[in-house]
Write a protein that holds these residues in place. Structure first.
Motif, mmCIF file in Angstrom:
data_model
loop_
_atom_site.group_PDB
_atom_site.id
_atom_site.type_symbol
_atom_site.label_atom_id
_atom_site.label_comp_id
_atom_site.label_asym_id
_atom_site.label_seq_id
_atom_site.Cartn_x
_atom_site.Cartn_y
_atom_site.Cartn_z
ATOM 1 N N LYS A 1 0.843 -1.180 -0.055
ATOM 2 C CA LYS A 1 0.028 0.057 0.035
ATOM 3 C C LYS A 1 0.808 1.269 0.027
ATOM 4 O O LYS A 1 0.713 2.241 -0.661
ATOM 5 C CB LYS A 1 -1.175 -0.028 1.290
ATOM 6 N N ASP A 2 1.985 1.175 0.807
ATOM 7 C CA ASP A 2 2.950 2.354 0.820
ATOM 8 C C ASP A 2 3.443 2.652 -0.680
ATOM 9 O O ASP A 2 3.504 3.937 -1.154
ATOM 10 C CB ASP A 2 3.988 2.217 1.727
ATOM 11 N N ALA A 3 3.875 1.441 -1.404
ATOM 12 C CA ALA A 3 4.358 1.760 -2.716
ATOM 13 C C ALA A 3 3.402 2.188 -3.693
ATOM 14 O O ALA A 3 3.690 3.217 -4.557
ATOM 15 C CB ALA A 3 5.190 0.529 -3.174
ATOM 16 N N ILE A 4 2.169 1.666 -3.185
ATOM 17 C CA ILE A 4 1.139 2.014 -4.488
ATOM 18 C C ILE A 4 0.840 3.547 -4.255
ATOM 19 O O ILE A 4 0.514 4.464 -5.116
ATOM 20 C CB ILE A 4 -0.199 1.354 -4.127
ATOM 21 N N ILE B 1 3.313 5.779 -5.805
ATOM 22 C CA ILE B 1 3.201 5.621 -7.142
ATOM 23 C C ILE B 1 2.160 6.759 -7.610
ATOM 24 O O ILE B 1 2.261 7.494 -8.436
ATOM 25 C CB ILE B 1 2.844 4.405 -7.680
ATOM 26 N N HIS B 2 0.891 6.769 -6.982
ATOM 27 C CA HIS B 2 0.080 7.708 -7.192
ATOM 28 C C HIS B 2 0.514 9.147 -7.227
ATOM 29 O O HIS B 2 0.284 10.086 -7.889
ATOM 30 C CB HIS B 2 -1.319 7.545 -6.325
ATOM 31 N N GLU B 3 1.260 9.440 -6.038
ATOM 32 C CA GLU B 3 2.022 10.926 -5.838
ATOM 33 C C GLU B 3 2.979 11.254 -6.992
ATOM 34 O O GLU B 3 2.723 12.147 -7.462
ATOM 35 C CB GLU B 3 2.617 10.728 -4.612
ATOM 36 N N ASP B 4 3.549 10.161 -7.390
ATOM 37 C CA ASP B 4 4.796 10.318 -8.240
ATOM 38 C C ASP B 4 3.950 10.658 -9.734
ATOM 39 O O ASP B 4 4.608 11.589 -10.352
ATOM 40 C CB ASP B 4 5.575 9.154 -8.472
ATOM 41 N N PHE B 5 3.016 10.066 -10.075
ATOM 42 C CA PHE B 5 2.370 10.382 -11.308
ATOM 43 C C PHE B 5 1.469 11.584 -11.500
ATOM 44 O O PHE B 5 1.038 11.793 -12.489
ATOM 45 C CB PHE B 5 1.583 9.030 -11.574
ATOM 46 N N GLU B 6 1.036 12.018 -10.184
ATOM 47 C CA GLU B 6 -0.098 12.982 -10.144
ATOM 48 C C GLU B 6 0.351 14.235 -11.087
ATOM 49 O O GLU B 6 -0.278 14.585 -12.016
ATOM 50 C CB GLU B 6 -0.165 13.333 -8.772
ATOM 51 N N ASN B 7 1.780 14.676 -10.840
ATOM 52 C CA ASN B 7 1.780 15.940 -11.605
ATOM 53 C C ASN B 7 2.017 15.667 -13.319
ATOM 54 O O ASN B 7 1.950 16.462 -14.107
ATOM 55 C CB ASN B 7 3.375 16.804 -11.006
#
Length: 195
Positions: free
Chosen positions: A128-131, A134-140
């Protein structure tokens, strides 16, 4: 503006008429326009080994064979966009002209980014932490609105930019003009048959 299709092009030129200004062997000058308006008018000029389309929708010059009408002639308005682009005359090589006929597609780039994000989430499994990361990384990246912003955000993800697919697509006006060339030649051929 939308995408240019054969149907949308034919709708654009439904009222257009052909005017033959010069017809001297390989030297031709055709003008095609709606007599009621100058909207989307165009002209075709040929000389040995060259064809130029110019007018309201842009200007492109091609070279391939002595009689360029033979090269572009297609009764069904079939267009070979990439092959035609290779015959564009600009600079030393058609790639010098790429900005004339292609443009960055943010939609294709974001589609690719969404696929990349899904792959990374799959690789993360149930972590869950990795997921969440990933959501944060791809947001921008998924908020990017133009080419440089997209590549900058992708680079921030530590992604190897050498492996990227081509996010470019043919420009509206280039596609329209390719259809117009075949259209003008069809009108020209019809005028020759009726004489």
């Amino acid at each position: 503006m939308g995408k240019v299709t054969k149907e949308s092009f034919l709708s654009n030129v439904a009222e257009h008429k052909l005017e033959v200004l010069l017809d001297n062997g390989l030297y031709r000058h055709l003008k095609v326009r709606n007599p009621k308006t100058s909207n989307q008018w165009y002209q075709i000029t040929t000389w040995p080994d060259y064809l130029c389309i110019s007018g309201d929708m842009g200007c492109f010059t091609f070279s391939r064979i002595e009689d360029m009408f033979q090269f572009f002639r297609d009764k069904d308005l079939g267009v070979c966009l990439q092959y035609y682009a290779e015959k564009l005359q600009a600079g030393m090589h058609y790639r010098d002209a790429e900005g004339i006929f292609k443009e960055f597609s943010i939609d294709e780039a974001k589609k690719y980014a969404r696929e990349l994000k899904r792959e990374r989430i799959t690789e993360a499994g149930r972590d869950k932490d990795a997921i969440r990361k990933i959501h944060e990384d791809f947001e921008n990246l998924l908020k990017a609105e133009e080419e440089h912003e997209f590549y900058r955000e992708l680079q921030d993800l530590d992604y190897d930019l050498c492996d990227l697919p081509d996010f470019y697509e043919f420009k509206y006006y280039y596609i329209w003009c390719c259809y117009a060339i075949a259209h003008a030649i069809n009108l020209y051929d019809q005028s020759k048959q009726s004489n």
